[in-house]
Design a protein around this motif. Structure first.
Motif: not given
Length: 858
Positions: A85-86, A208-217, A246-251, A721-729
């Protein structure tokens, strides 16, 4: 082009896309065809095979096909665990290694291996993995995930696979959201592994689910297969939990976080324990020859500034990295790093170091013997490297390098005790770009502090570290002008300020902007906040659960309201604003990519965007029924008794909310699951959902498409709400599909409408849908038989002289009338130019036999 979602053939029903109303979690299963393939291709994995015979052999292993005595279905080699996703794509294994062994014959070789940018075919890693070393009865022992695979999944445990999750997943809540999912007074006690760990009758209901995509094993180092394959190695009896994020945001999308929890599962005390991470970096473009022989490696340690909003936060960085020595004339500009982040500490220095710190960095060449700086070949040599406190100089001469980072020693690891290691993979343009992204990774790992125990006396005055008695002369705050010492008895806990020197050093030494800030803004253990929650990053709402249904010259998208009802992980606000629909076409499967890793970012284009009607544009309402031009899905539109059925489901749930509603005759389980989820949603009961639908008719049968539906949120000012903030990738939620011609129904069947496309099949005519060949698709090209009958049928292909070329099977009972052929004969050879005859033989006698012909021009 948008069409009403009430015209979907066969009622247009979409089942709950998060598993079902009855099941919280659906485990991955290896397809039957893959299981059959494994019986033929697995390379002695049952014995832990595929170990290089010498330091330079790993780039050209012998053929692994046909060597396995039986299928080892538990080894995840099907690409089902890929961080994608990144902007950094990485294959994940369930034996402690990351990467895919590209350029080898290993079954994972086609999957991304630190591919950056994503889907570029430029990669930076051969394989990397965990090392754990210790003195076992005085003997140095090191268990490794690479190159030797002494860590292995349990071959008889069908649950020892890779599980996927992400923020917002049911059962995956963690701080700062209320983390006790099952409300039993315990927090995250049932980690994501397919088991009922806490014995409450539910599986994976509180983790605990961490990040936008998490793998566990999980895996161990004492499997019988590993013991047989490495008879000279003594198992340490370790049980390891591996999670990666992993995270999706560009930062944040240029790194992947990894956490290991290592438990002594034996009865013996392990002494002088070291935890290490090994990596063999190979930088260059796949398919460009021996690109791994001109790499260089280095190490960087120091303080950097990472941005959290408009504030700069100082972070400490220790990163070992690889890069291509000459950059392949600009083709390979990246630096790929293994970032050390954290490990267990002991404020008294008894069983672990007092502070976090990397103790060893070693680099070595693949083509040299160990005595000359090459690969270690036994446990004594590996332990010597791990326990060496030297940090090697940068290796700048072009060669094929490996590296090892290690921390320790941990004086002892008693039975049933746990050690933790956190690292991250990070990539960026040039060293400075890599370091900038490493600082972002360190800040995300650093997370934030919370008052978990709800005790204002813990986490006060900078004291966030508990010391457990008995202990004598414990320093409460080593930075205080007047030292205080306390003695604590067995069973007592004293909270101390163990990290004040590190905090002061960062505050005074880092060049971060301190405008409007004080030391207290950086100090931890204040305001009752005694617990650090790592791996926190502000981001867009989680993507909805998405399902794709291909049709004849159309693609139907269905998704739920998961994004709308999931609070922001940082603020706990429901700040959802709208949905965006993306499509990618023109994909040709670059080397090292697959439908699992997705398309290059430049291929994505926005189809449509709709949102809530508020102060934030574009103010295009999506919350209207599809029949009125909105996106709300209308199920079972073909049934006159639809409203009555939904009413019956609501009535049944009202009186028996904990039960599953019996499925009425004539409806499928999927239809009933959908109806129950809709009814629960209208009643406000748990498990309820609203579904949305979109139909794209601007597509062509047989072509390759990716779709993604993502959400974005809004920023509030004074609660408005005044403006859009974070956009999904779009890479966070993509699905691959290809439109398919419909199967012909009995009674309407016309033999002459069955045809082959393209005809003639030439390089030019097949080019629009041609893909780069890979292990599973050696030709990368195809022709399609279309308008086949709606039944099971056999398609035989002959030369004009009557020689049988290939036999294909098609089941059109699902409504699809398309069958693809890769122009490879039943003998595994590419067919030559010529005229070919095909015969369609339906299994259903109501359909007649069809004969036709087509032309291939090479």
């Amino acid at each position: 082009m948008v069409a009403s979602c009430i015209d979907v053939q066969g009622a247009g029903v979409v089942g709950p896309t998060d598993g079902s109303a009855k099941k919280r979690y659906r485990r991955r299963r290896i397809p039957r065809t893959l299981q059959q393939m494994l019986c033929l291709v697995m390379p002695a994995l049952a014995a832990g095979g595929f170990v290089p015979g010498n330091a330079s052999a790993h780039k050209d292993e012998s053929d692994l096909i046909g060597k396995a005595k039986r299928a080892e279905q538990i080894w995840v080699i099907d690409g089902s665990g890929i961080h994608n996703i990144g902007n950094l794509h990485m294959n994940v294994t369930n034996w402690g290694a990351f990467g895919s062994y590209p350029t080898s014959n290993f079954p994972t070789r086609d999957f991304p291996s630190a591919q950056w940018p994503a889907n570029s075919s430029i990669e930076y890693l051969y394989i990397a993995g965990l090392w754990v070393g210790a003195l076992f009865s005085g003997i140095p022992v090191v268990s490794t995930a690479a190159f030797d695979r002494e860590f292995q999944p349990d071959p008889i445990d069908t649950l020892a696979k890779i599980y996927e999750s992400g923020e917002g997943t049911p059962g995956g809540a963690r701080w700062p959201t209320p983390p006790d999912d099952d409300r039993d007074g315990r927090i995250n006690e049932d980690w994501l592994n397919g088991y009922d760990d806490d014995g409450d009758g539910m599986v994976d209901e509180d983790f605990a689910a961490v990040g936008k995509q998490m793998y566990s094993c999980w895996f161990t180092d004492d499997q019988i297969a590993a013991v047989k394959r490495y008879p000279e190695h003594i198992p340490l009896n370790l049980h390891v939990r591996q999670e990666s994020y992993q995270w999706e945001d560009e930062r944040y999308y240029d790194f992947i976080g990894v956490e290991y929890k290592i438990r002594n599962n034996g009865i013996d005390l392990l002494e002088d324990v070291y935890i290490g991470f090994f990596a063999d970096g190979d930088c260059g473009k796949r398919g460009s020859g021996a690109f791994y022989y001109d790499d260089a490696t280095g190490f960087w340690e120091g303080e950097l500034c990472a941005k959290r909003g408009s504030t700069e936060i100082p972070v400490t960085i220790s990163v070992a990295y690889f890069y291509d020595y000459d950059g392949d004339f600009g083709e390979t500009p990246g630096y790929f790093g293994i970032l050390f982040l954290g490990h267990d500490v002991d404020p008294l220095g008894r069983n672990a170091p007092r502070t976090v710190g990397l103790t060893s960095y070693q680099n070595f060449r693949g083509a040299e013997p160990y005595a000359s700086g090459g690969d270690p070949t036994n446990d004594y040599q590996r332990y010597e490297l791990m326990s060496n406190t030297r940090k090697d100089r940068d290796a700048r001469d072009p060669s094929d390098y490996r590296m090892l980072m290690a921390v320790g020693p941990f004086e002892t690891l008693p039975p049933d005790s746990i050690m933790i290691l956190q690292v991250a993979f990070v990539c960026g343009e040039g060293r400075e770009g890599m370091l900038e992204n490493a600082a972002s990774a360190a800040l995300v790992y650093k997370g934030n502090w919370f008052d978990v125990d709800e005790d204002p006396l813990t986490g006060a005055d900078g004291r966030e570290t508990p010391v457990y008695g008995p202990a004598d002369a414990v320093v409460i705050d080593s930075c205080a002008s007047e030292q205080e010492f306390e003695t604590i008895a067995r069973g007592e806990i004293l909270w101390i300020n163990a990290d004040c020197r590190e905090e002061i050093a960062l505050w005074e030494g880092a060049s971060c902007s301190k405008v409007g800030m004080t030391f207290g803004d950086y100090q931890t253990g204040v305001d009752g906040k005694e617990t650090r929650v790592s791996w926190l990053a502000g981001s867009a709402p989680p993507p909805p659960h998405l399902r794709i249904v291909p049709g004849d010259e159309k693609i139907m998208l269905f998704w739920d309201d998961f994004s709308e009802v999931t609070p922001d992980v940082s603020t706990l606000d429901l700040d959802f604003e709208g949905f965006r629909i993306w499509r990618a076409d023109g994909w040709d499967r670059p080397i090292g990519t697959s439908v699992l890793s997705g398309p290059p970012r430049e291929l994505w284009h926005l189809i449509e965007e709709r949102d809530l009607v508020n102060e934030v544009p574009p103010n295009i309402d999506f919350k209207k029924p599809a029949s009125q031009g909105g996106w709300i899905y209308e199920p079972l539109a073909h049934l006159e008794e639809k409203d009555q059925l939904i009413g019956l489901f609501k009535e049944s749930l009202w009186y028996f909310p904990m039960d599953t509603v019996p499925c009425p005759p004539g409806l499928t389980d999927t239809e009933c699951d959908t109806l129950e989820a809709l009814a629960r949603g209208e009643l406000g009961f748990p498990g309820g959902h609203r579904y949305y639908c979109y139909i794209d008719r601007n597509v062509h049968n047989g072509m390759h498409y990716f779709y993604s539906v993502v959400a974005y949120d809004h920023f509030k000012l004074d609660g408005i709400p005044v403006r859009a903030d974070y956009y999904g990738d779009p890479m966070s939620n993509f699905v691959y599909t290809t439109p398919l011609s419909a199967a012909q129904e009995h009674g309407l069947y016309e033999k002459r409408t069955v045809y082959v496309v393209p005809n003639p099949a030439t390089t030019r005519s097949m080019k629009p849908w041609a893909l780069e060949p890979n292990m599973g698709d050696p030709s990368g090209i195809k022709v399609e038989f279309r308008n086949l009958p709606r039944c099971a049928c056999t398609v035989r292909i002959f030369t004009v002289s009557g020689d049988l070329v290939e036999v294909l099977y098609h089941d059109g009972r699902d409504g699809y009338g398309t069958l693809a052929w890769d122009l490879v004969s039943r003998n595994g050879q590419d067919v030559t130019s010529g005229v070919y005859v095909y015969a369609v033989e339906p299994a259903d006698g109501r359909f007649g036999r069809t004969i036709g012909k087509f032309v291939i021009i090479r």
